[in-house]
Design an enzyme around this catalytic site. Structure first.
Site, PDB file in Angstrom:
ATOM      1  N   ASN A   1      -9.359  10.273  -9.016  1.00 12.92           N
ATOM      2  CA  ASN A   1     -10.142  11.201  -8.185  1.00 12.92           C
ATOM      3  C   ASN A   1      -9.981  12.655  -8.592  1.00 12.92           C
ATOM      4  O   ASN A   1     -10.838  13.485  -8.280  1.00 12.92           O
ATOM      5  CB  ASN A   1      -9.800  11.004  -6.710  1.00 12.92           C
ATOM      6  CG  ASN A   1     -10.400   9.710  -6.199  1.00 12.92           C
ATOM      7  OD1 ASN A   1     -11.474   9.305  -6.630  1.00 12.92           O
ATOM      8  ND2 ASN A   1      -9.696   9.033  -5.313  1.00 12.92           N
TER       9      ASN A   1
ATOM     10  N   GLU B   1      -4.127   2.336  -8.969  1.00 13.77           N
ATOM     11  CA  GLU B   1      -3.185   3.398  -9.342  1.00 13.77           C
ATOM     12  C   GLU B   1      -1.934   3.212  -8.495  1.00 13.77           C
ATOM     13  O   GLU B   1      -2.044   3.034  -7.279  1.00 13.77           O
ATOM     14  CB  GLU B   1      -3.773   4.776  -9.021  1.00 13.77           C
ATOM     15  CG  GLU B   1      -4.619   5.378 -10.109  1.00 13.77           C
ATOM     16  CD  GLU B   1      -5.162   6.746  -9.699  1.00 13.77           C
ATOM     17  OE1 GLU B   1      -4.768   7.727 -10.317  1.00 13.77           O
ATOM     18  OE2 GLU B   1      -5.980   6.817  -8.766  1.00 13.77           O
TER      19      GLU B   1
ATOM     20  N   SER C   1      -6.553   8.373  -1.165  1.00 10.58           N
ATOM     21  CA  SER C   1      -7.214   8.774  -2.411  1.00 10.58           C
ATOM     22  C   SER C   1      -6.649  10.076  -2.945  1.00 10.58           C
ATOM     23  O   SER C   1      -6.957  10.460  -4.070  1.00 10.58           O
ATOM     24  CB  SER C   1      -8.699   9.015  -2.156  1.00 10.58           C
ATOM     25  OG  SER C   1      -9.310   7.864  -1.669  1.00 10.58           O
TER      26      SER C   1
HETATM   27  N1  LIG Z   1     -14.226   4.703  -0.180  1.00 10.46           N
HETATM   28  C1  LIG Z   1     -13.666   4.607  -1.355  1.00 10.46           C
HETATM   29  O1  LIG Z   1     -14.330   4.482  -2.379  1.00 10.46           O
HETATM   30  C2  LIG Z   1     -12.151   4.638  -1.471  1.00 10.46           C
HETATM   31  C3  LIG Z   1     -11.556   4.253  -2.675  1.00 10.46           C
HETATM   32  C4  LIG Z   1     -10.150   4.241  -2.760  1.00 10.46           C
HETATM   33  C5  LIG Z   1      -9.391   4.637  -1.675  1.00 10.46           C
HETATM   34  N2  LIG Z   1     -10.005   5.026  -0.525  1.00 10.46           N
HETATM   35  C6  LIG Z   1      -9.152   5.417   0.611  1.00 10.46           C
HETATM   36  O2  LIG Z   1      -9.025   4.320   1.492  1.00 10.46           O
HETATM   37  C7  LIG Z   1      -8.882   4.778   2.835  1.00 10.46           C
HETATM   38  C8  LIG Z   1      -9.961   4.171   3.705  1.00 10.46           C
HETATM   39  O3  LIG Z   1     -11.229   4.524   3.188  1.00 10.46           O
HETATM   40  P1  LIG Z   1     -12.540   3.691   3.548  1.00 10.46           P
HETATM   41  O4  LIG Z   1     -13.558   4.065   2.529  1.00 10.46           O
HETATM   42  O5  LIG Z   1     -12.196   2.267   3.773  1.00 10.46           O
HETATM   43  O6  LIG Z   1     -12.945   4.381   4.955  1.00 10.46           O
HETATM   44  P2  LIG Z   1     -13.804   3.745   6.156  1.00 10.46           P
HETATM   45  O7  LIG Z   1     -14.318   4.899   6.902  1.00 10.46           O
HETATM   46  O8  LIG Z   1     -14.743   2.707   5.647  1.00 10.46           O
HETATM   47  O9  LIG Z   1     -12.686   2.975   7.007  1.00 10.46           O
HETATM   48  C9  LIG Z   1     -11.626   3.606   7.661  1.00 10.46           C
HETATM   49  C10 LIG Z   1     -11.209   2.714   8.818  1.00 10.46           C
HETATM   50  O10 LIG Z   1     -10.000   3.251   9.381  1.00 10.46           O
HETATM   51  C11 LIG Z   1     -10.072   2.999  10.774  1.00 10.46           C
HETATM   52  N3  LIG Z   1      -9.125   3.851  11.481  1.00 10.46           N
HETATM   53  C12 LIG Z   1      -9.227   5.156  11.787  1.00 10.46           C
HETATM   54  N4  LIG Z   1      -8.150   5.549  12.481  1.00 10.46           N
HETATM   55  C13 LIG Z   1      -7.338   4.466  12.603  1.00 10.46           C
HETATM   56  C14 LIG Z   1      -6.085   4.239  13.220  1.00 10.46           C
HETATM   57  N5  LIG Z   1      -5.439   5.212  13.852  1.00 10.46           N
HETATM   58  N6  LIG Z   1      -5.565   2.999  13.159  1.00 10.46           N
HETATM   59  C15 LIG Z   1      -6.205   2.005  12.506  1.00 10.46           C
HETATM   60  N7  LIG Z   1      -7.404   2.165  11.916  1.00 10.46           N
HETATM   61  C16 LIG Z   1      -7.955   3.374  11.953  1.00 10.46           C
HETATM   62  C17 LIG Z   1     -11.531   3.285  11.129  1.00 10.46           C
HETATM   63  O11 LIG Z   1     -11.891   2.708  12.379  1.00 10.46           O
HETATM   64  C18 LIG Z   1     -12.250   2.643   9.950  1.00 10.46           C
HETATM   65  O12 LIG Z   1     -12.574   1.288  10.203  1.00 10.46           O
HETATM   66  C19 LIG Z   1      -8.919   6.313   2.770  1.00 10.46           C
HETATM   67  O13 LIG Z   1      -7.603   6.795   2.676  1.00 10.46           O
HETATM   68  C20 LIG Z   1      -9.684   6.555   1.469  1.00 10.46           C
HETATM   69  O14 LIG Z   1      -9.388   7.797   0.888  1.00 10.46           O
HETATM   70  C21 LIG Z   1     -11.374   5.021  -0.387  1.00 10.46           C
END
Ligand SMILES: NC(=O)c1ccc[n+]([C@@H]2O[C@H](COP(=O)([O-])OP(=O)(O)OC[C@H]3O[C@@H](n4cnc5c(N)ncnc54)[C@H](O)[C@@H]3O)[C@@H](O)[C@H]2O)c1
Length: 289
Positions: A188, A150, A117
């Site tokens: 963001n 994006e 993000s």
């Molecule tokens: N939440 C949102 O609205 C949103 C929107 C766009 C982008 N993002 C981005 O997407 C990414 C994930 O966000 P999310 O909301 O899904 O988070 P989340 O916390 O729901 O999921 C993250 C996952 O990553 C896993 N993880 C952690 N370390 C790991 C590793 N070493 N190997 C494999 N898996 C691993 C965790 O176990 C977890 O299941 C982040 O970079 C976030 O910034 C989030």
């Protein structure tokens, strides 16, 4: 892009796996915790069923999509992938470690994308053996519903990688907005300071959780209040993005609100754990302040 790896099976990873499988690609979905990947498959099935019930897709399309997804906790299972999309937690050290491990496994021509993000695409790319094949592919939450992706080029991203990434995203039925590689890109950079300000508004006692969300829903015509949205994004992710903005742009206007820091320290990181600015254990979410 016959085989697509998705690393991280949280709310974004499961959404990305969902749309990519529906788009006709084989998907290898991995998480450090195998049970997260198993859980993700259940969520994908549930969300596909909803699409079938609304007649947005057919039962046959759903069955084929599910059959295209395999889950793992081992990145070595990504070895045949043509593209890997990283969607693990928003922490630079976690992402860098994943890319290092992936590069030992992937075929040389495979592309790498990150769903970060906020973190610099150029810096993440430089931790890999293929910066020219590395790109930012920032899906929005919830992925099956939100139209936008994006696309962000790092300084070393090749024209070819950029073209392939744009085509891949368009073929998934998404619209692309091109952003330059600045902290938090476009969405963001604008959205998170507003959410952070809403938390300051709560922190300073200007309004309650309910009043702040209602004010922005009915007063600014936002579909969801900023505190509800923060819970939906995940307060850990919100804090990480504010830290990237604060450090990357060196401007105090991006200072994360201390109340946001406290909630994350308490583990109250939003809907995914059942408590954030709202408590989700009751039938209707109840404000926690
Ligand atoms: N939440 C949102 O609205 C949103 C929107 C766009 C982008 N993002 C981005 O997407 C990414 C994930 O966000 P999310 O909301 O899904 O988070 P989340 O916390 O729901 O999921 C993250 C996952 O990553 C896993 N993880 C952690 N370390 C790991 C590793 N070493 N190997 C494999 N898996 C691993 C965790 O176990 C977890 O299941 C982040 O970079 C976030 O910034 C989030």
């Amino acid at each position: 892009m016959r085989i697509v790896g998705v690393v991280g099976a949280g709310q974004m990873g499961n959404g990305i796996a969902h749309v990519v499988a529906l788009g006709g690609h084989e998907v290898v979905l991995s998480d450090i915790a195998k049970e997260r990947a198993e859980q993700a498959l259940g969520i994908i099935r549930h969300n596909l069923e909803r699409q079938v019930n609304r007649e947005l897709i057919t039962q046959d399309e759903m069955d084929k999509a599910i059959a295209r997804i395999s889950i793992t906790d081992n990145l070595a299972h990504m070895k045949d992938a043509d593209l890997v999309i990283e969607a693990a937690s928003e922490k630079e050290n976690i992402k860098v470690a994943i890319f290092k491990e992936l590069c030992e496994t992937l075929k040389p021509e495979a592309l790498l994308a990150t769903n970060t993000s906020s973190i610099s695409i150029t810096r993440l790319a430089s931790s890999t053996d293929r910066p020219e094949k590395f790109i930012g592919m920032h899906f929005m939450n919830p992925v099956p519903i939100m139209k936008l992706v994006e696309v962000i080029r790092g300084i070393a991203t090749s024209e070819e990688t950029y073209k392939i990434a744009r085509e891949f995203v368009s073929d998934l039925g998404k619209d692309v907005a091109i952003a330059e590689d600045f902290p938090a890109f476009i969405v963001n950079r604008i959205l998170l300071p507003m959410i952070n300000e809403a938390i300051y508004t709560l922190y300073e006692g200007v309004g309650s959780v309910e009043a702040i969300d209602k004010a922005m829903r009915l007063g600014a015509n936002h579909p969801m209040g900023p505190l509800q949205l923060a819970d939906f994004i995940g307060l850990d992710t919100c804090l990480s993005i504010m830290q990237v903005l604060y450090e990357g742009l060196a401007d105090t206007k991006y200072r994360p609100c201390p109340l946001l820091v406290k909630y994350v320290e308490a583990g109250w990181i939003g809907r995914k754990v059942g408590r954030g600015f709202y408590d989700y254990s009751t039938e209707e979410p109840t404000p926690t302040r």
